[in-house]
Scaffold this active site. Structure first.
Site, PDB file in Angstrom:
ATOM      1  CG  ASP A  71     -49.509 -51.576-143.123  1.00  9.99           C
ATOM      2  OD1 ASP A  71     -49.446 -50.440-143.609  1.00  9.99           O
ATOM      3  OD2 ASP A  71     -50.576 -52.151-142.857  1.00  9.99           O
TER       4      ASP A  71
ATOM      5  CG  ASP B  97     -53.350 -47.297-140.661  1.00  9.28           C
ATOM      6  OD1 ASP B  97     -53.682 -46.676-139.645  1.00  9.28           O
ATOM      7  OD2 ASP B  97     -52.958 -46.745-141.704  1.00  9.28           O
TER       8      ASP B  97
ATOM      9  CG  ASP C 131     -53.182 -54.891-141.390  1.00  4.99           C
ATOM     10  OD1 ASP C 131     -54.339 -54.579-141.058  1.00  4.99           O
ATOM     11  OD2 ASP C 131     -52.468 -54.179-142.119  1.00  4.99           O
TER      12      ASP C 131
END
Length: 220
Positions: A14, A16, A169
């Site tokens: 990922d 961000d 996250d």
């Protein structure tokens, strides 16, 4: 694939909150732009509702509430985020060292649009590691927590989903990776987890492992 010491055919990052420490900046921008359009949403509420989600999810949320965002909202949000990132965005500490040492193929799969991902990687000096191996929610019908984006990335990278490792996250990202049949490690080293129990959140979502420092990437 051993969940502690995998030998993946593909590693999917990922962007961000995993490659760049952007989530608090993003949520602040979202809160500020919604306020410009007369919609109240705190930064904390933005984190709870939209961490790891696409702008489509934001629009759908307010449609479901009978409070459609105005036509100018998305262009204004994009402009505000890009300006904020250009001036303030930092890479996640240690992530460049991890990427530089990888032997397995790797790519990015992000809920953000391609312009934002590209800028994020350019600003933080990470773009050269990834080339054109950038996949975003714009490229699939359903964003996270649906598995579409991760399955698309694996197909483009010619990898078996069951042999892929995802670094995520967000709860929605973890759920998407598990739905795709992939191993997923939760990362909680971003500043947005400073006051939140990311270990509990991502473990409950199904993460096979949760870690907080990129220097511990391969540590069991």
């Amino acid at each position: 694939m051993d969940q502690n010491r995998p030998e993946p055919d593909l590693i999917i990052f990922d962007c961000d909150g995993v490659l760049v420490d952007s989530e608090l900046l993003s949520c602040r921008c979202l809160s500020e732009v919604l306020a410009e359009f007369g919609i109240a949403l705190s930064e904390g509420q933005a984190l709870e509702l939209f961490l790891g989600r696409s702008t489509k999810a934001i629009e759908q949320h307010y449609r479901d509430l009978g409070q459609a965002v105005p036509d100018g909202f998305l262009p204004r949000l994009k402009s505000h985020v890009l300006n904020s990132f250009a001036g303030s965005l930092q890479p996640i500490s240690g992530v460049a060292d991890v990427i530089s040492a990888l032997r397995a193929p790797f790519c990015v799969a992000s809920s953000s649009d391609i312009d934002r991902v590209s800028l994020s990687l350019d600003v933080t000096g990470l773009r050269s590691h990834f080339g054109n191996r950038l996949f975003t929610a714009q490229m699939v019908k359903h964003g996270k927590p649906a598995p579409d984006l991760f399955l698309y990335a694996a197909a483009r990278m010619q990898a078996d989903p069951s042999r892929a490792l995802v670094i995520e996250d967000s709860v929605s990202g973890v759920q998407a990776a598990k739905a795709a049949g992939m191993t997923v490690w939760g990362f909680v080293g971003g500043s947005h987890y400073g006051a939140r129990d990311g270990q509990a959140l991502l473990s409950a979502a199904g993460a096979d492992r949760v870690f907080a420092r990129m220097s511990d990437f391969w540590e069991a």
